[in-house]
Write an enzyme that holds these catalytic residues in place. Structure first.
Site, mmCIF file in Angstrom:
data_model
loop_
_atom_site.group_PDB
_atom_site.id
_atom_site.type_symbol
_atom_site.label_atom_id
_atom_site.label_comp_id
_atom_site.label_asym_id
_atom_site.label_seq_id
_atom_site.Cartn_x
_atom_site.Cartn_y
_atom_site.Cartn_z
ATOM 1 N N HIS A 1 -3.161 2.398 -12.734
ATOM 2 C CA HIS A 1 -2.613 1.556 -13.791
ATOM 3 C C HIS A 1 -3.333 0.241 -13.907
ATOM 4 O O HIS A 1 -3.663 -0.527 -13.148
ATOM 5 C CB HIS A 1 -1.144 1.023 -13.143
ATOM 6 N N TYR B 1 8.622 -5.269 -15.865
ATOM 7 C CA TYR B 1 9.460 -6.223 -15.254
ATOM 8 C C TYR B 1 10.231 -6.893 -16.272
ATOM 9 O O TYR B 1 9.599 -7.938 -17.424
ATOM 10 C CB TYR B 1 8.607 -7.357 -14.472
ATOM 11 N N PRO C 1 10.287 -7.645 -3.409
ATOM 12 C CA PRO C 1 9.476 -6.429 -3.907
ATOM 13 C C PRO C 1 9.022 -7.154 -5.333
ATOM 14 O O PRO C 1 8.080 -6.196 -5.879
ATOM 15 C CB PRO C 1 10.196 -5.395 -3.927
ATOM 16 N N LYS D 1 3.964 -6.518 -3.048
ATOM 17 C CA LYS D 1 3.197 -7.148 -2.100
ATOM 18 C C LYS D 1 3.484 -6.539 -0.531
ATOM 19 O O LYS D 1 2.546 -6.527 0.237
ATOM 20 C CB LYS D 1 2.986 -8.590 -1.999
ATOM 21 N N TYR E 1 -1.569 -10.135 -8.847
ATOM 22 C CA TYR E 1 -0.820 -8.794 -8.805
ATOM 23 C C TYR E 1 -1.788 -7.673 -8.282
ATOM 24 O O TYR E 1 -1.394 -6.546 -7.422
ATOM 25 C CB TYR E 1 -0.580 -8.342 -10.195
HETATM 26 P P1 FAS Z 1 8.255 -0.750 8.130
HETATM 27 O O1 FAS Z 1 9.691 -1.359 8.256
HETATM 28 O O2 FAS Z 1 8.166 -0.002 6.914
HETATM 29 O O3 FAS Z 1 8.339 0.146 9.378
HETATM 30 C C1 FAS Z 1 8.498 -0.408 10.847
HETATM 31 C C2 FAS Z 1 8.875 0.703 11.483
HETATM 32 O O4 FAS Z 1 9.057 0.259 12.842
HETATM 33 C C3 FAS Z 1 9.901 1.477 11.056
HETATM 34 O O5 FAS Z 1 9.567 3.065 11.044
HETATM 35 C C4 FAS Z 1 10.953 1.321 12.101
HETATM 36 O O6 FAS Z 1 11.854 2.582 12.308
HETATM 37 C C5 FAS Z 1 10.343 1.195 13.070
HETATM 38 N N1 FAS Z 1 10.937 0.380 14.082
HETATM 39 C C6 FAS Z 1 12.000 -0.720 13.844
HETATM 40 N N2 FAS Z 1 12.636 -1.065 15.177
HETATM 41 C C7 FAS Z 1 12.083 -0.388 16.123
HETATM 42 C C8 FAS Z 1 12.167 -0.376 17.642
HETATM 43 N N3 FAS Z 1 13.101 -1.195 18.088
HETATM 44 N N4 FAS Z 1 11.361 0.648 18.123
HETATM 45 C C9 FAS Z 1 10.482 1.355 17.611
HETATM 46 N N5 FAS Z 1 10.481 1.447 16.394
HETATM 47 C C10 FAS Z 1 10.999 0.624 15.426
HETATM 48 N N6 FAS Z 1 7.349 -3.162 -0.672
HETATM 49 C C11 FAS Z 1 6.900 -3.138 -1.686
HETATM 50 O O7 FAS Z 1 5.638 -3.271 -2.020
HETATM 51 N N7 FAS Z 1 7.588 -2.608 -2.887
HETATM 52 C C12 FAS Z 1 8.947 -2.141 -2.942
HETATM 53 O O8 FAS Z 1 9.537 -1.732 -4.025
HETATM 54 C C13 FAS Z 1 9.279 -2.170 -1.783
HETATM 55 N N8 FAS Z 1 10.709 -1.897 -1.432
HETATM 56 C C14 FAS Z 1 11.417 -2.098 -0.368
HETATM 57 C C15 FAS Z 1 12.902 -1.665 -0.139
HETATM 58 C C16 FAS Z 1 13.440 -1.924 1.022
HETATM 59 C C17 FAS Z 1 14.825 -1.466 1.284
HETATM 60 C C18 FAS Z 1 12.663 -2.273 2.249
HETATM 61 C C19 FAS Z 1 13.489 -2.599 3.653
HETATM 62 C C20 FAS Z 1 11.287 -2.672 2.075
HETATM 63 C C21 FAS Z 1 10.583 -2.438 0.764
HETATM 64 N N9 FAS Z 1 9.303 -3.077 0.645
HETATM 65 C C22 FAS Z 1 8.692 -2.748 -0.579
HETATM 66 C C23 FAS Z 1 8.656 -3.590 1.647
HETATM 67 C C24 FAS Z 1 8.030 -2.377 2.774
HETATM 68 O O9 FAS Z 1 7.407 -1.285 1.856
HETATM 69 C C25 FAS Z 1 7.320 -2.790 3.745
HETATM 70 O O10 FAS Z 1 6.511 -3.935 3.160
HETATM 71 C C26 FAS Z 1 6.670 -1.810 4.451
HETATM 72 O O11 FAS Z 1 7.438 -0.864 4.755
HETATM 73 C C27 FAS Z 1 5.840 -2.664 5.492
HETATM 74 O O12 FAS Z 1 5.519 -1.607 6.304
HETATM 75 P P2 FAS Z 1 5.702 -1.667 7.938
HETATM 76 O O13 FAS Z 1 5.296 -3.130 8.414
HETATM 77 O O14 FAS Z 1 5.133 -0.684 8.561
HETATM 78 O O15 FAS Z 1 7.399 -2.096 8.351
HETATM 79 C C1 PHB Z 2 8.257 0.734 -6.948
HETATM 80 O O1 PHB Z 2 7.939 1.452 -7.683
HETATM 81 O O2 PHB Z 2 9.198 1.055 -6.043
HETATM 82 C C2 PHB Z 2 7.853 -0.664 -7.314
HETATM 83 C C3 PHB Z 2 7.059 -1.269 -8.074
HETATM 84 C C4 PHB Z 2 6.783 -2.354 -8.414
HETATM 85 C C5 PHB Z 2 7.413 -3.358 -7.769
HETATM 86 C C6 PHB Z 2 8.464 -3.065 -6.778
HETATM 87 C C7 PHB Z 2 8.779 -1.721 -6.754
HETATM 88 O O3 PHB Z 2 7.070 -4.629 -7.714
#
Ligand code: FAS
Ligand code: PHB
Length: 389
Positions: free
Chosen positions: A72, A200, A292, A296, A384
């Protein structure tokens, strides 16, 4: 069990770090609370900075990303009346790749066995011990049997709710937080996206985002109150609201279809300092959270891993400790800049209940300025696509 590094969490941060360390011949093991299916079932990020693409390619696992990822070169900011194009490629020479976080997680998990990266799934009661010594260890329950891993370092990649950050003594660290007065209701549907590039939208009724996972799978979000539940949002109501908030021009191209996933995520900005305490390092959401809006979250996990992997490899290969000693300070410099950008774009594009008419006029004026200023568009574009490591 013995390992050089024990990693807690098999999300993107833990998996990327585990593969980077194994590729350098360092013995790493990942302890994950959930099942493989549960981790893969979480629909999260969708936009990858070049930093993340490079990291996945460095560990030799970028084949599917290269084949299926969508490059993109720009995105749109909308305010109900017009679409403002941010030409990332033209303004910065860089682009982003649209490829679901779930797909990255799948690629990294599938490759773990052949790379000697052990992942213990469904581990409960995970606890960190002796993190202030050179012989820390992690204990956990697996199928009701207690297990223990002794290691030289522990990498806390266990997300916002994991035990690693909490294992640091209260006196050691400080958390900085901003909780937003709204959340994002997200929907995944197997329908063609309404736009080739992300949109957005800041509408009087609230924020909306049009994104995608492929040319046949769309991802949409709308801002909802913090106490909202998905029961209040049957598919038709959500599609109607998206059509209003994205504006009439885009609504004409909106293809509706049944939600294959629907969820609400709260929004917060959070940073914990420091990201290291003796033998414990934090990476990814375990150390910081961004709304989000700026895409980032996953990409900050990647930059943390890029820094931490280099530091740990230096220590194991040369015995030098300047990398691990500087990790927290180095990672936080990039984290705080991404936190600022995510907070800024969230403040610009969402309706804040208490901002009043003046606050709304400030948003409209800022979008007006961005529409007419190459300098303003360049500032948004370079944040971005991701600031340099
Ligand atoms: P994660 O949370 O992905 O991974 C942590 C891992 O640790 C999980 O698998 C969990 O099960 C495990 N864990 C937790 N407690 C534990 C324990 N006690 N023992 C062992 N393991 C344990 N980012 C974007 O850039 N765009 C988005 O659209 C976006 N949407 C999101 C929506 C939601 C609902 C959430 C919660 C986050 C979103 N994020 C988004 C952010 C997300 O993508 C995170 O930045 C990304 O998953 C970060 O990765 P990790 O640091 O690996 O954390
Ligand atoms: C997504 O595609 O999930 C998405 C893209 C851009 C954002 C957040 C989420 O800023």
């Amino acid at each position: 069990m013995q390992a050089d590094v024990v990693i807690i969490g098999a999300g993107p941060a833990g998996l990327l770090l585990g593969h980077k360390l194994r590729r350098a011949g360092i013995d790493a093991i990942i302890i994950e609370r959930q099942s493989r299916e549960h981790v893969l079932g979480r629909i999260r990020a969708g936009v990858l900075e070049q930093v993340t693409v490079d990291l996945v390619e460095e560990i030799g696992l970028g084949a599917r990303l290269k084949q299926e990822g969508l490059a993109h070169h720009g995105f749109y900011l909308a305010d109900g009346e017009r679409l403002i194009h941010i030409d990332m490629q033209g303004l910065t020479g860089k682009s982003v790749v649209v490829y679901g976080q779930t797909e990255i997680t799948r690629d990294l998990m599938d490759a773990a066995p052949e790379r000697g990266l052990e992942i213990v799934f469904e581990a409960s009661e995970v606890a960190l011990h002796d993190i202030e010594t050179n012989k820390p260890f992690v204990t956990y329950l697996k199928d009701g049997v207690e297990a223990r891993v002794d290691a030289r370092f522990i990498a806390g990649c266990d997300g916002f709710h994991g035990p690693s950050r909490r294992a640091m003594p209260q006196s050691v660290g400080v958390g900085y937080e901003r909780v937003y007065p709204f959340g994002w209701l997200g929907i995944l549907a197997d329908v063609a996206p309404c736009s080739d590039e992300l949109i957005y939208a800041n509408h009087d009724r609230g924020f909306a985002l049009a994104s995608m996972r492929s040319h046949t799978r769309s991802r949409y979000y709308i801002q909802v109150p913090t106490d909202e539940t998905i029961e209040h949002w049957p598919d038709d109501r959500l599609w109607d609201e998206l059509a209003i908030r994205l504006g009439p021009e885009v609504a004409e191209r909106l293809t509706r279809g049944p939600a294959i996933e629907k969820s609400i995520a709260p929004l917060r900005s959070f940073v914990f300092e420091p990201m290291r305490h003796h033998s414990l390092f934090l990476a990814g959401d375990a150390a910081h959270i961004v709304p989000p809006t700026g895409a980032k979250g996953l990409n900050l996990a990647s930059s943390d891993v890029a820094y931490l992997a280099a530091a740990l490899i230096q220590w194991f290969e040369d015995g030098k400790s300047d990398g691990i000693d500087n990790y927290s300070q180095t990672a936080l410099k990039r984290v705080w800049k991404a936190e600022r950008f995510s907070w800024s774009l969230t403040s610009l594009m969402h309706r804040f209940p208490d901002a009043g008419a003046f606050g709304r006029r400030m948003q409209v004026a800022e979008l007006d300025y961005i529409a007419e200023s190459r300098a303003a568009q360049t500032a948004i574009a370079e944040n971005y696509v991701g600031l340099p490591l």
